[in-house]
Design a protein around this motif. Sequence first.
Motif, PDB file in Angstrom:
ATOM      1  N   ILE A 169      45.565  84.580  12.771  1.00 46.66           N
ATOM      2  CA  ILE A 169      44.640  83.823  13.625  1.00 46.66           C
ATOM      3  C   ILE A 169      44.508  82.433  13.026  1.00 46.66           C
ATOM      4  O   ILE A 169      43.724  82.198  12.104  1.00 46.66           O
ATOM      5  CB  ILE A 169      43.269  84.522  13.728  1.00 46.66           C
ATOM      6  CG1 ILE A 169      43.460  85.955  14.241  1.00 46.66           C
ATOM      7  CG2 ILE A 169      42.328  83.743  14.640  1.00 46.66           C
ATOM      8  CD1 ILE A 169      42.225  86.818  14.138  1.00 46.66           C
ATOM      9  N   GLY A 170      45.307  81.508  13.528  1.00 48.48           N
ATOM     10  CA  GLY A 170      45.335  80.157  12.995  1.00 48.48           C
ATOM     11  C   GLY A 170      44.453  79.198  13.769  1.00 48.48           C
ATOM     12  O   GLY A 170      43.753  79.579  14.715  1.00 48.48           O
ATOM     13  N   SER A 171      44.502  77.945  13.394  1.00 49.87           N
ATOM     14  CA  SER A 171      43.680  76.916  14.041  1.00 49.87           C
ATOM     15  C   SER A 171      44.238  76.519  15.397  1.00 49.87           C
ATOM     16  O   SER A 171      43.503  76.053  16.267  1.00 49.87           O
ATOM     17  CB  SER A 171      43.601  75.681  13.139  1.00 49.87           C
ATOM     18  OG  SER A 171      43.091  76.026  11.871  1.00 49.87           O
ATOM     19  N   ASN A 172      45.525  76.707  15.584  1.00 47.38           N
ATOM     20  CA  ASN A 172      46.179  76.330  16.840  1.00 47.38           C
ATOM     21  C   ASN A 172      46.435  77.543  17.727  1.00 47.38           C
ATOM     22  O   ASN A 172      46.237  77.488  18.933  1.00 47.38           O
ATOM     23  CB  ASN A 172      47.498  75.614  16.545  1.00 47.38           C
ATOM     24  CG  ASN A 172      48.055  74.891  17.753  1.00 47.38           C
ATOM     25  OD1 ASN A 172      47.295  74.447  18.617  1.00 47.38           O
ATOM     26  ND2 ASN A 172      49.357  74.766  17.844  1.00 47.38           N
ATOM     27  N   ALA A 173      46.875  78.641  17.144  1.00 47.78           N
ATOM     28  CA  ALA A 173      47.244  79.816  17.930  1.00 47.78           C
ATOM     29  C   ALA A 173      47.005  81.099  17.149  1.00 47.78           C
ATOM     30  O   ALA A 173      46.881  81.091  15.923  1.00 47.78           O
ATOM     31  CB  ALA A 173      48.716  79.723  18.340  1.00 47.78           C
ATOM     32  N   ALA A 174      46.926  82.202  17.898  1.00 48.06           N
ATOM     33  CA  ALA A 174      46.894  83.539  17.304  1.00 48.06           C
ATOM     34  C   ALA A 174      48.244  84.184  17.576  1.00 48.06           C
ATOM     35  O   ALA A 174      48.780  84.081  18.679  1.00 48.06           O
ATOM     36  CB  ALA A 174      45.770  84.372  17.902  1.00 48.06           C
ATOM     37  N   ARG A 175      48.785  84.853  16.572  1.00 44.92           N
ATOM     38  CA  ARG A 175      50.119  85.451  16.701  1.00 44.92           C
ATOM     39  C   ARG A 175      50.077  86.917  16.303  1.00 44.92           C
ATOM     40  O   ARG A 175      49.396  87.286  15.346  1.00 44.92           O
ATOM     41  CB  ARG A 175      51.132  84.736  15.785  1.00 44.92           C
ATOM     42  CG  ARG A 175      51.308  83.263  16.053  1.00 44.92           C
ATOM     43  CD  ARG A 175      52.096  82.598  14.937  1.00 44.92           C
ATOM     44  NE  ARG A 175      52.152  81.160  15.083  1.00 44.92           N
ATOM     45  CZ  ARG A 175      51.193  80.324  14.706  1.00 44.92           C
ATOM     46  NH1 ARG A 175      50.087  80.808  14.151  1.00 44.92           N
ATOM     47  NH2 ARG A 175      51.321  79.025  14.884  1.00 44.92           N
ATOM     48  N   LEU A 176      50.827  87.717  17.047  1.00 44.21           N
ATOM     49  CA  LEU A 176      51.053  89.113  16.697  1.00 44.21           C
ATOM     50  C   LEU A 176      52.543  89.276  16.432  1.00 44.21           C
ATOM     51  O   LEU A 176      53.368  89.070  17.326  1.00 44.21           O
ATOM     52  CB  LEU A 176      50.631  90.038  17.845  1.00 44.21           C
ATOM     53  CG  LEU A 176      51.063  91.511  17.708  1.00 44.21           C
ATOM     54  CD1 LEU A 176      50.363  92.179  16.522  1.00 44.21           C
ATOM     55  CD2 LEU A 176      50.786  92.279  18.994  1.00 44.21           C
ATOM     56  N   LEU A 177      52.883  89.618  15.200  1.00 40.72           N
ATOM     57  CA  LEU A 177      54.276  89.868  14.827  1.00 40.72           C
ATOM     58  C   LEU A 177      54.457  91.360  14.622  1.00 40.72           C
ATOM     59  O   LEU A 177      53.751  91.979  13.829  1.00 40.72           O
ATOM     60  CB  LEU A 177      54.644  89.123  13.541  1.00 40.72           C
ATOM     61  CG  LEU A 177      56.035  89.424  12.969  1.00 40.72           C
ATOM     62  CD1 LEU A 177      57.131  88.946  13.909  1.00 40.72           C
ATOM     63  CD2 LEU A 177      56.201  88.794  11.590  1.00 40.72           C
ATOM     64  N   LEU A 178      55.404  91.944  15.355  1.00 43.00           N
ATOM     65  CA  LEU A 178      55.773  93.340  15.183  1.00 43.00           C
ATOM     66  C   LEU A 178      57.126  93.397  14.478  1.00 43.00           C
ATOM     67  O   LEU A 178      58.080  92.739  14.925  1.00 43.00           O
ATOM     68  CB  LEU A 178      55.849  94.043  16.535  1.00 43.00           C
ATOM     69  CG  LEU A 178      54.516  94.145  17.298  1.00 43.00           C
ATOM     70  CD1 LEU A 178      54.749  94.509  18.742  1.00 43.00           C
ATOM     71  CD2 LEU A 178      53.590  95.146  16.636  1.00 43.00           C
ATOM     72  N   THR A 179      57.196  94.142  13.403  1.00 43.12           N
ATOM     73  CA  THR A 179      58.414  94.183  12.588  1.00 43.12           C
ATOM     74  C   THR A 179      58.813  95.621  12.288  1.00 43.12           C
ATOM     75  O   THR A 179      57.976  96.441  11.911  1.00 43.12           O
ATOM     76  CB  THR A 179      58.193  93.429  11.260  1.00 43.12           C
ATOM     77  OG1 THR A 179      57.936  92.050  11.544  1.00 43.12           O
ATOM     78  CG2 THR A 179      59.422  93.523  10.368  1.00 43.12           C
ATOM     79  N   ASN A 180      60.102  95.897  12.464  1.00 41.42           N
ATOM     80  CA  ASN A 180      60.646  97.195  12.063  1.00 41.42           C
ATOM     81  C   ASN A 180      61.072  97.115  10.603  1.00 41.42           C
ATOM     82  O   ASN A 180      61.776  96.177  10.208  1.00 41.42           O
ATOM     83  CB  ASN A 180      61.867  97.556  12.915  1.00 41.42           C
ATOM     84  CG  ASN A 180      61.500  97.837  14.363  1.00 41.42           C
ATOM     85  OD1 ASN A 180      60.487  98.471  14.642  1.00 41.42           O
ATOM     86  ND2 ASN A 180      62.316  97.356  15.285  1.00 41.42           N
ATOM     87  N   VAL A 181      60.657  98.082   9.825  1.00 40.55           N
ATOM     88  CA  VAL A 181      61.117  98.200   8.445  1.00 40.55           C
ATOM     89  C   VAL A 181      62.046  99.413   8.394  1.00 40.55           C
ATOM     90  O   VAL A 181      61.613 100.552   8.604  1.00 40.55           O
ATOM     91  CB  VAL A 181      59.949  98.352   7.465  1.00 40.55           C
ATOM     92  CG1 VAL A 181      60.482  98.466   6.037  1.00 40.55           C
ATOM     93  CG2 VAL A 181      58.990  97.171   7.575  1.00 40.55           C
ATOM     94  N   VAL A 182      63.305  99.135   8.152  1.00 36.16           N
ATOM     95  CA  VAL A 182      64.326 100.187   8.175  1.00 36.16           C
ATOM     96  C   VAL A 182      64.638 100.614   6.740  1.00 36.16           C
ATOM     97  O   VAL A 182      65.101  99.815   5.929  1.00 36.16           O
ATOM     98  CB  VAL A 182      65.612  99.683   8.871  1.00 36.16           C
ATOM     99  CG1 VAL A 182      66.645 100.807   8.946  1.00 36.16           C
ATOM    100  CG2 VAL A 182      65.297  99.138  10.257  1.00 36.16           C
ATOM    101  N   GLU A 183      64.353 101.881   6.450  1.00 33.06           N
ATOM    102  CA  GLU A 183      64.647 102.449   5.137  1.00 33.06           C
ATOM    103  C   GLU A 183      65.906 103.311   5.240  1.00 33.06           C
ATOM    104  O   GLU A 183      65.961 104.240   6.044  1.00 33.06           O
ATOM    105  CB  GLU A 183      63.485 103.309   4.646  1.00 33.06           C
ATOM    106  CG  GLU A 183      62.203 102.549   4.417  1.00 33.06           C
ATOM    107  CD  GLU A 183      61.080 103.449   3.925  1.00 33.06           C
ATOM    108  OE1 GLU A 183      60.194 102.970   3.221  1.00 33.06           O
ATOM    109  OE2 GLU A 183      61.103 104.661   4.276  1.00 33.06           O
TER     110      GLU A 183
END
Length: 301
Positions: free
Chosen positions: A11-25
Amino acid sequence: MKILKFAAIDIGSNAARLLLTNVVEDGETVVFSKSSLVRVPIRLGEDAFSIGYISEHRAQKLLKTMIAFKNLMEAQDVVAYRACATSAMRSSSNAPELVSMVKQHANINIEIIDGSREAEIIYANGIAEMLDHDRPYIYVDVGGGSTEITVFEKGEIKASNSFNIGTIRILKGMIGKPDFDQVRDWIKSIVKKKNQPKIIGSGGNINKLYKLARKPIGEPLYHKEVKNLYDFLDSYSVDDRIKLLGLNPDRADVIIPATKIFLKVMKWTGAKEVIVPTIGISDGIIRTLYADYKQSLALQQ
């Protein structure tokens, strides 16, 4: 092979971002693969830096965004998430009320982190792995409300600082020469130009400059290229940057002060190029989440 999905909310001063990341083991191998990124230009800094609190209008935007993010995370079966708020929320007198509101209605816990913690999370991106230990690097993350600068020497952090100089603060006319002098003096007390440092750039604006330059992946942006991009963009009005150059409305105005910050840091450090690995705080959150997840599993065994 095992695939885990983690989520980072920035949640930044300009925008809010949602990052979804796959962690592959896969055995001893772990691969981080970005799945999707959702960005909502709430511009909390417009309120925080001018009136000192978040207005009801933007508070409701924040809440609706967090509810949407929560639904997306549930639909994607996220293992764990972390939501971090930076400069705008740090500067808002009603931030505690907003945190409570989001917890109550969206069931998301927001952590308001200080500049040093922000720098630590960004460092968790594995920045040290990118470094040539024979030369110094200056990591520069430019946001809407603040700029984080970390100096690396021999692969380790030598110094780190957070300055309340951000793109929205500059657009609001809140930043003057004394503010930039403070950054310059701090940099010059630590960095020696003769050592030919390189800059590692982070943030949406430097990523956009990199795309505009049409550089091959992995090739740095050189000082002349950054200056040419600044002159090119500055020759257009904000409206024309949107209409003719295709910039998003919330990018078209902030990209000029952001580029100015990078040019100043290059001047003060003597750096001739900027490495742009397209990483930021969201990526660092994912790394810390995975590390915590693995530690939790180890404790349970």
